[in-house]
Design an enzyme around this catalytic site. Structure first.
Site, PDB file in Angstrom:
ATOM      1  N   ARG A 223       0.919  -1.324  -0.121  1.00 47.27           N
ATOM      2  CA  ARG A 223       0.029  -0.075  -0.071  1.00 47.27           C
ATOM      3  C   ARG A 223       0.718   1.388   0.174  1.00 47.27           C
ATOM      4  O   ARG A 223       2.151   1.277   0.098  1.00 47.27           O
ATOM      5  CB  ARG A 223      -0.928  -0.045   1.124  1.00 47.27           C
ATOM      6  N   LEU A 300       9.367  11.833  24.354  1.00 48.72           N
ATOM      7  CA  LEU A 300      10.254  11.060  25.124  1.00 48.72           C
ATOM      8  C   LEU A 300      10.101  10.726  26.360  1.00 48.72           C
ATOM      9  O   LEU A 300      10.200   9.343  26.899  1.00 48.72           O
ATOM     10  CB  LEU A 300      11.615  11.807  24.865  1.00 48.72           C
ATOM     11  N   TYR A 356      11.367   7.755  15.528  1.00 48.04           N
ATOM     12  CA  TYR A 356      11.263   7.585  14.231  1.00 48.04           C
ATOM     13  C   TYR A 356      12.482   8.362  13.572  1.00 48.04           C
ATOM     14  O   TYR A 356      12.971   8.148  12.496  1.00 48.04           O
ATOM     15  CB  TYR A 356       9.905   8.190  13.803  1.00 48.04           C
TER      16      TYR A 356
HETATM   17  P1  NAD Z   1       2.327   3.006   5.018  1.00 50.34           P
HETATM   18  O1  NAD Z   1       2.115   2.511   6.652  1.00 50.34           O
HETATM   19  O2  NAD Z   1       1.172   3.225   4.299  1.00 50.34           O
HETATM   20  O3  NAD Z   1       3.098   1.468   4.461  1.00 50.34           O
HETATM   21  C1  NAD Z   1       4.200   0.900   4.995  1.00 50.34           C
HETATM   22  C2  NAD Z   1       4.128  -0.393   4.453  1.00 50.34           C
HETATM   23  O4  NAD Z   1       5.242  -1.033   5.357  1.00 50.34           O
HETATM   24  C3  NAD Z   1       2.877  -1.288   4.940  1.00 50.34           C
HETATM   25  O5  NAD Z   1       2.639  -1.947   3.865  1.00 50.34           O
HETATM   26  C4  NAD Z   1       3.499  -1.991   6.053  1.00 50.34           C
HETATM   27  O6  NAD Z   1       2.692  -3.426   6.145  1.00 50.34           O
HETATM   28  C5  NAD Z   1       4.923  -2.357   5.833  1.00 50.34           C
HETATM   29  N1  NAD Z   1       5.595  -2.791   6.921  1.00 50.34           N
HETATM   30  C6  NAD Z   1       5.524  -2.384   8.180  1.00 50.34           C
HETATM   31  N2  NAD Z   1       6.452  -3.165   8.934  1.00 50.34           N
HETATM   32  C7  NAD Z   1       6.921  -4.049   8.231  1.00 50.34           C
HETATM   33  C8  NAD Z   1       7.655  -5.200   8.439  1.00 50.34           C
HETATM   34  N3  NAD Z   1       8.177  -5.411   9.823  1.00 50.34           N
HETATM   35  N4  NAD Z   1       8.135  -6.104   7.541  1.00 50.34           N
HETATM   36  C9  NAD Z   1       7.640  -5.945   6.318  1.00 50.34           C
HETATM   37  N5  NAD Z   1       6.726  -4.641   6.049  1.00 50.34           N
HETATM   38  C10 NAD Z   1       6.383  -3.856   7.062  1.00 50.34           C
HETATM   39  O7  NAD Z   1       3.607   3.955   5.009  1.00 50.34           O
HETATM   40  P2  NAD Z   1       3.784   5.099   3.775  1.00 50.34           P
HETATM   41  O8  NAD Z   1       3.074   6.554   4.152  1.00 50.34           O
HETATM   42  O9  NAD Z   1       3.415   4.378   2.608  1.00 50.34           O
HETATM   43  O10 NAD Z   1       5.329   5.184   4.095  1.00 50.34           O
HETATM   44  C11 NAD Z   1       6.256   4.347   3.496  1.00 50.34           C
HETATM   45  C12 NAD Z   1       7.676   4.756   3.799  1.00 50.34           C
HETATM   46  O11 NAD Z   1       7.912   6.012   3.470  1.00 50.34           O
HETATM   47  C13 NAD Z   1       8.010   4.601   5.187  1.00 50.34           C
HETATM   48  O12 NAD Z   1       9.274   4.145   5.540  1.00 50.34           O
HETATM   49  C14 NAD Z   1       7.911   5.921   5.720  1.00 50.34           C
HETATM   50  O13 NAD Z   1       8.528   6.066   7.195  1.00 50.34           O
HETATM   51  C15 NAD Z   1       8.419   6.864   4.685  1.00 50.34           C
HETATM   52  N6  NAD Z   1       7.864   8.149   4.795  1.00 50.34           N
HETATM   53  C16 NAD Z   1       6.603   8.289   4.612  1.00 50.34           C
HETATM   54  C17 NAD Z   1       5.936   9.748   4.712  1.00 50.34           C
HETATM   55  C18 NAD Z   1       4.511  10.160   4.505  1.00 50.34           C
HETATM   56  O14 NAD Z   1       4.146  11.351   4.408  1.00 50.34           O
HETATM   57  N7  NAD Z   1       3.663   9.119   4.329  1.00 50.34           N
HETATM   58  C19 NAD Z   1       6.843  10.913   4.816  1.00 50.34           C
HETATM   59  C20 NAD Z   1       8.189  10.450   5.297  1.00 50.34           C
HETATM   60  C21 NAD Z   1       8.733   9.126   4.925  1.00 50.34           C
END
Ligand code: NAD
Length: 450
Positions: A223, A300, A356
């Site tokens: 997703r 924290l 994070y």
């Molecule tokens: P999301 O929560 O929609 O998707 C994250 C996916 O990672 C999920 O499908 C989840 O099942 C999978 N996941 C979590 N733990 C796991 C594990 N132990 N093993 C395998 N899969 C695992 O998140 P997103 O918003 O699509 O974010 C994706 C990446 O981008 C993340 O690393 C997030 O930190 C980073 N990010 C997102 C944003 C934002 O604004 N959405 C901003 C900065 C960084």
């Protein structure tokens, strides 16, 4: 998640009301659409007469069929007529500027263009890495371009972007990939960035399918951003392997089937995750995208062991362990590309996100520290740092904090998963080995950590 303010600001009533009370009106950003033929859909104006515009000249006709020069005789291009032609893209070669007084060339080139821009224009300034210059005055002049380009990025408006590319000696033949990305809607939400290109022996062979023949693994692919990355890498020709936790199996399998790829259910923090991955990828891997990530926000003072440990384990420890294991086992092929999903939280810090932000800053550190070693096998390792991207992760943020996160950037809106995916797809290209150990922000030039 829909952005109601953006929709309202672009309605007739919204434009009248917001204009009258002086509120910013973010524009709908233009994104890459399937079937588009050329990176630039309009006129490109070239200026500056250093060695880099000459090096780029060969590829420019493949970017657009409307090429103009700012002055007579430059690259044999027709002179731009400000009265008749709006500009969709600007390319200025500043590499010959070597003294403070010469910097006025920037104002002389850009000022006449600023009221002649089409919507969502893209600007690139080319320069030489200051650290590569022996003369401190010349180095300081090239460094001055950072302040200029980041400021212009904040002034340009209309959904425009501005980037500075420092091109190392011998890296001139990698300009096409960078220009195809930064001068096109693929970089819609990337602005105010400074990247460095170094020599790289690899080249993209077919720009219509730049990842053809490459095998890519994307973690967290069921997703959000991970799914968009999988779609975009598949669009560009990669054979995709989609990984996510067992609970996401149904979505993962459906997406893998649609993209003609494979699914792999695995928890990346499991003790045997590395061994299972190596076993599942006997023919190796060309692109590895560490996208899986979680948030467990608390100040924290209220941070428990499980909240702290789960975030550090998924976001930082797993990418460290898995990359090393895949590298040592040879699963990561020579000249492969590794991309780490960091965050601007890892650059600016964020209240309630000590865990994070530590994990994401650690990923940036991993790219910087490890790139030289991996580079000996031609492998590149870069981090991307998204700002506010519209996904389920950000939809869960309380309303007022979510609105602040969305608006506090030069574009006044959040990005889309596609914006991150396009950046990852570019970094996954063979020629993008020209970049390694770098962090590229996808944040609409967020004011945080600026
Ligand atoms: P999301 O929560 O929609 O998707 C994250 C996916 O990672 C999920 O499908 C989840 O099942 C999978 N996941 C979590 N733990 C796991 C594990 N132990 N093993 C395998 N899969 C695992 O998140 P997103 O918003 O699509 O974010 C994706 C990446 O981008 C993340 O690393 C997030 O930190 C980073 N990010 C997102 C944003 C934002 O604004 N959405 C901003 C900065 C960084």
């Amino acid at each position: 998640m829909s952005d109601r303010y953006l929709a309202f600001a672009n309605s007739n009533a919204g434009q009248r009301l917001l204009g009258a009370i002086g509120l910013p009106t973010p524009v709908h950003l233009e994104r890459w659409r399937a079937g588009r033929a050329r990176p630039i859909d309009g006129a490109l104006l070239v200026g500056g007469n250093g060695a880099l515009s000459a090096a780029a000249a060969e590829c420019l006709p493949r970017l657009t069929d409307q090429l103009f020069a700012a002055e007579d005789g430059l690259l044999g291009l027709p002179r731009w007529n400000a009265e008749s032609t709006k500009l969709k893209a600007l390319l200025f070669d500043a590499s010959s500027l070597s003294s403070a007084e010469q910097l006025i060339a920037l104002r002389d080139f850009f000022q006449p263009t600023l009221r002649k821009l089409a919507t969502c224009p893209h600007v690139v300034i080319l320069a030489r890495p200051p650290e590569s210059l022996k003369d401190p005055i010349a180095a300081s002049t090239q460094r001055a371009l950072e302040g200029f380009s980041r400021s212009l990025a904040k002034e340009i408006r209309h959904g425009g972007t501005v980037q500075l590319i420092y091109v190392g000696k011998g890296a001139e033949d990698q300009l096409e990939g960078a220009l195809r990305f930064f001068l096109s809607p693929k970089s819609a939400y990337v602005s105010g960035q400074v990247v460095r290109l170094a020599p790289c022996a690899m080249q993209v062979k077919d720009w219509s399918r730049p990842l053809a023949g490459q095998k890519a693994l994307i973690t967290g692919a069921s997703r959000g951003i991970g799914a968009a990355i999988a779609e975009t890498l598949a669009r560009d020709g990669a054979e995709v392997v989609l990984l996510d936790v067992p609970a996401a199996q149904a979505d993962l399998e459906a997406l893998a089937a649609r993209l003609g790829g494979r699914s792999l259910t695995l928890d990346i923090v499991a003790d045997d995750a590395a061994a299972k991955l190596i076993e599942a990828l006997p023919d190796g891997l060309d692109i590895l995208v560490h996208n899986a990530g979680i948030t467990r926000d608390k100040t924290l003072a209220n941070m428990t062991d499980p909240l702290w440990n789960s975030v550090i384990d998924v976001n930082l420890r797993a990418p460290q362990i898995l990359t090393k294991a895949l590298f040592d086992a040879g699963t990561l092929r020579d000249n492969s590309r590794v991309v780490l999903l960091a965050s601007i939280s890892g650059i600016a810090g964020n209240a309630g996100q000590t865990n994070y932000a530590a994990s994401k800053a650690g990923l940036i550190g991993l790219a910087q520290a490890w790139a030289p070693t991996l580079g000996k096998r031609g492998i590149s390792l870069n981090a991307v740092a998204p700002g506010f991207i519209e996904t389920q992760m950000t939809a869960a943020i309380p309303f007022t904090i979510r609105e602040a996160g969305r608006r506090m950037n030069a574009m006044g809106q959040g990005g889309l998963p596609q914006d991150v995916a396009e950046t990852v797809a570019w970094l996954g290209q063979a020629g993008s080995g020209a970049m390694s150990g770098q962090v590229l922000r996808i944040c609409g030039q967020s004011l945080l950590g600026a």
